[in-house]
Design an enzyme around this catalytic site. Structure first.
Site, PDB file in Angstrom:
ATOM      1  N   GLU A   1      34.869  46.285  43.667  1.00 57.89           N
ATOM      2  CA  GLU A   1      35.822  46.136  42.643  1.00 57.89           C
ATOM      3  C   GLU A   1      37.166  45.555  42.974  1.00 57.89           C
ATOM      4  OE1 GLU A   1      36.358  50.311  41.223  1.00 57.89           O
ATOM      5  OE2 GLU A   1      34.567  50.341  40.417  1.00 57.89           O
ATOM      6  N   ASP A   2      37.323  44.666  43.978  1.00 59.38           N
ATOM      7  CA  ASP A   2      38.658  44.035  44.462  1.00 59.38           C
ATOM      8  C   ASP A   2      38.809  43.316  43.244  1.00 59.38           C
ATOM      9  OD1 ASP A   2      38.495  45.381  46.435  1.00 59.38           O
ATOM     10  OD2 ASP A   2      38.290  43.751  47.933  1.00 59.38           O
TER      11      ASP A   2
END
Length: 860
Positions: A426-427
């Protein structure tokens, strides 16, 4: 002859103290290594158990202190003999560690995930008077050092979700800062073994690169072995060898290999490869063996009518990857024994789960974990250790990341279960949320990425794929989870490409979980619904009886999910009658709710597997399989390996042959609401909602051959259990490895009563599928919401076998959500099921006598 190599494990004899090396604090005995400071302090009763009540708060101070460990060990007997070398091997130090050997600084480490090997031959005690060595390790607090690094690098913008900014520049398990399912426990210590190795020759690594022919009938490749500084020795293997700079290469080729298959698709065939180094006098100097498996792997991303597909193909067979996401099984990692790892993976496989995703906020798991996946046929999706942050790219950080990534890629490359590496968790959502620079289509210059406001792109789209390509052969790399051709699909879910994290159920828009089948994507790598664990687990961590109620101070503290207080109650109130505020009722209803959500998701998304060339959805991984401490979370199995009903729901939905049903009402009712998806119950015609029902019926199969069987469809009154419409019997041929649509928008015919009673009589749809007279799949579709149904006077009975190792449940009227309250050490063959009036549900029980089980059902 035996190898001349010796390994001395420094697992015992350690002591520790608070403070730096020269502090005057009291030395205390430490537990066997591996360990961490919290477990050692617990042993001496210096801190309370952080997993109980509010004790997490009482131990926060531990992570803000410096701690020193010390041990003594003898100089190896072979030390000083001609040709022998002695290394100290530190497999894992957590995290900012300075190592001293006999008073001299030996190592400064700042990465928890890196192994260090140091030649200490010139530093060991060797005189007749002294042959004992002192090893000291000073651990500095990770949080304080992280804050220092943030200040030292003002050129970087540190953005950190879930926790505080100090974790951004620190190469440590990110969940140690706390997460929305786990406590803040800033550990330090010797979290992996330390060994003293003495040898003449050492095999550094052994691995295989290979290709399978298109028809899978032939395998050819090369065996690689690295033996540093080994020119004076013979390599004793049966293949013709070539040698260059310590790298030995042995080509091989053979026909009809026994392939490695995912569970339920074939056998998990493994081969052992061995390498031996011997002297010219045939003395074995070193040997190394590893297991490998031969299989072909592809991530199929092809343009289609929807967008771009995303599914896995193993040995030319498309695999629907129904499984789960994995977090570390403990906040105190030394507590996870090899046996416990094995139990976790057996539980995964027994639940018909094909894939497990090792989440990026945790660790690169132990060899035991991946060995079990190999043996059990569980595919592994492995994230690199980055999660929910904007990570820096200054030189020393990139060098540390490269060493970490190369070491772990090399360590894991022989495992056939491991099929994909993902760059992070989820970066990329930070790009959307903070407006960071990212031009996927036009900017292809990695050096320019380092100068952008999203410099971590350099790590995910240049450094890590380069390492995976160089260190492995044919391994799939995916820049992030989620990610789809330059598009993050976390905040704005793109259902046409890549993998998605679907959090508009529970988080985000909080949609009804009944909408999950329409909320998927090409591969759903995260979604979830919370539930309480069983009562034994709850009461073991919230020990004050006055706090053992939903919404108590301690219960709320136990659940780390933001907004859980209202989210869980809202979902419960939408779907069930909350008859009382007891912990027993609340626990049971949350568990049934979570299980229902799993059924909707896995059944609905598996329906979209369809057929080859038309794979709308390639897999679904629930967030999450497990817990890192006893808690209330999205886990479908709790910290003590006690299964919630949701685990059984997933198992049923992922059976090799499974039935699915989706009811359809008018577009103004529960199933299809307005464009904002809100439930419009205030304008529902209750008569039409009960009587004017149509439904879709399908059968999903992972078998590789067609199946012919008989579907039996019944419509039973919820209140009485009597049939309301004439039953249907239909012969069906089920498509192999896909889904077969049996009915679409089908309306029940031939009502057995012409008049609608004054009290509405909703009905359930009960379906069985039998092959040669044996039922192999069942399904029950209930009217929604469950809270509108009357479950009075069910007539449930339990009969126990003479040996008390099984119980038979019968009922006079349909039962929803029958749940035994499980506990540690107990194993049930099934749980969280529905029962029909003419059924006898037999449940096998291990660990206790069946009559000791407590049970509840909806409306009990």
């Amino acid at each position: 002859m035996e190898s001349s190599k010796s390994i001395q494990s420094l697992s015992s004899g350690w002591s520790f103290k608070q403070g730096a090396k020269d502090s005057t604090s009291e030395w205390l005995s430490a537990a066997a290594i591996p360990s961490e400071v919290h477990t050692d302090l617990l042993h001496h009763k210096k801190i309370p158990d952080p997993y109980i009540n509010l004790n997490e708060l009482a131990v926060r101070w531990v992570g803000d202190e410096t701690w020193t460990y010390r041990a003594e060990f003898p100089t190896p007997q072979s030390f000083g003999l001609p040709g022998f070398t002695t290394d100290l091997v530190f497999q894992g130090l957590d995290t900012f560690a300075t190592v001293y050997l006999n008073g001299l600084e030996l190592l400064v480490s700042d990465n928890m995930f890196v192994e260090h090997r140091i030649n200490v031959a010139s530093l060991l005690a060797w005189s007749d008077e002294k042959k004992t060595n002192t090893l000291e390790i000073v651990f500095e607090p990770a949080r304080a050092r992280g804050l220092e690094l943030v200040k030292q690098h003002p050129e970087h913008r540190f953005i950190v979700h879930q926790t505080e900014v100090s974790r951004g520049p620190v190469r440590k398990a990110q969940y140690h800062w706390g997460w929305d399912w786990g406590p803040i426990l800033m550990t330090c210590g010797i979290w992996k073994p330390i060994n003293v190795e003495t040898y003449e020759v050492r095999i550094e690594d052994l691995w295989v690169k290979y290709d399978l022919s298109d028809d899978l009938k032939k395998v050819e490749g090369e065996l690689f072995g690295i033996v540093p500084e080994c020119e004076n020795y013979n390599l004793n293997v049966t293949f013709e060898l070539s040698f260059a700079d310590g790298l030995y290469i042995a080509p091989f080729s053979f026909s009809e290999p026994s392939l490695w298959w995912p569970r339920n698709y074939g056998a998990q065939n493994l081969y052992t490869i061995s390498m031996h180094v011997s002297s010219q006098k045939d003395t074995i100097l070193s040997t190394l063996s590893k297991s490998i498996g031969f299989r072909s792997t592809a991530l199929v991303q092809e343009k289609d009518a929807i967008g771009t597909s995303f599914y896995f193909r193993i040995n030319n067979v498309d695999i629907f990857c129904g499984g789960s996401c994995w977090i570390p099984a403990d906040n105190l990692l030394s507590q996870i024994t090899p046996d416990r790892y094995r139990q976790w993976l057996e539980l995964t496989a027994d639940g018909n789960q094909t894939m497990i995703r090792v989440w990026g906020g945790g660790i690169y798991e132990t060899d035991t974990f991946y060995d079990a996946c190999d043996e059990l046929g569980v595919l592994v999706w492995q994230d690199f250790a980055f999660a929910c942050a904007l990570y820096p790219t200054y030189d020393s950080y990139l060098k540390s990341v490269e060493l970490e990534a190369r070491q772990n890629a090399r360590r894991l490359r022989n495992h056939p279960a491991l099929v994909i590496w993902a760059g992070n968790n989820e970066d990329y959502q930070l790009i959307e949320r903070y407006g960071l620079e990212y031009n996927f289509e036009e900017d292809k210059d990695p050096e320019s990425w380092l100068r952008s406001t999203f410099p971590a792109r350099y790590i995910y789209e240049h450094l890590l794929p380069k390492i995976v390509s160089e260190e492995t052969k044919g391994m799939i790399y995916h820049p992030s989870s989620p990610w789809g051709n330059g598009v993050s699909t976390t905040l704005k879910v793109d259902q046409t490409v890549g993998d998605v994290h679907q959090w508009n159920v529970w988080h985000g828009e909080m949609r009804p979980y009944q909408h999950l089948p329409q909320m998927g994507g090409r591969f759903v790598s995260e979604f979830g619904m919370e539930a309480y664990p069983h009562l034994e687990t709850l009461k073991s961590c919230v020990t004050d009886p006055s706090q053992q109620y939903p919404g108590s101070r301690m219960m709320d503290f136990r659940n780390k999910a933001i907004g859980h207080e209202r989210r869980m109650v809202i979902y419960l109130a939408e779907n069930f009658r909350i008859a009382d505020g007891s912990i027993e009722t609340f626990t049971h209803l949350t568990q049934v709710m979570q299980a229902d959500a799993m059924s909707w998701a896995y059944s609905g998304w598996r329906r979209q597997w369809r057929s080859r060339g038309d794979r709308k959805c390639g897999g679904v991984l629930v967030w999450q399989l497990n817990d890192s401490w006893p808690t209330v979370s999205w886990g479908v199995v709790d910290y003590w390996l006690v299964k919630k009903p949701a685990w059984y729901a997933i198992k049923r939905a992922m059976e090799p042959v499974a039935i699915g049903v989706e009811r359809k009402f008018h577009d103004w009712t529960l199933r299809k609401a307005d464009e904002l998806w809100q439930r419009d119950t205030g304008h529902v015609d209750p008569v039409a909602a009960v009587r004017e029902v149509s439904f879709d019926l399908w059968v999903a199969s992972s078998r590789l051959e067609p199946i012919e069987g008989v579907l039996d469809i019944r419509y039973l009154s919820v209140s009485t259990g009597k049939p309301l419409y004439r039953a249907i019997t239909k012969t069906a041929t089920i498509t192999p490895n896909g889904t077969t649509e049996v009915f679409t928008d089908y309306k029940p015919e031939d009502p057995l009563t012409e008049e609608i009673p004054e009290e509405l009589d909703p009905y359930l749809i009960h379906i069985t599928f039998a092959v040669e007279g044996k039922v192999i799949a069942t399904h029950v579709s209930w009217p929604d919401p469950i809270k509108y149904l009357n479950f009075d006077d069910r007539g449930v009975k339990a009969e126990y076998s003479d040996d008390k190792q099984s119980v038979t449940i019968t009922t006079a009227r349909p039962v929803k959500g029958f749940v035994f309250s499980e506990r540690r050490g107990v194993k049930l063959s099934d749980n969280g099921f529905d029962i029909m009036p003419d059924e006898k549900k037999v449940v096998a029980v291990e660990g206790i006598e069946a009559k000791e089980l407590h049970w509840r059902y909806v409306g009990a």
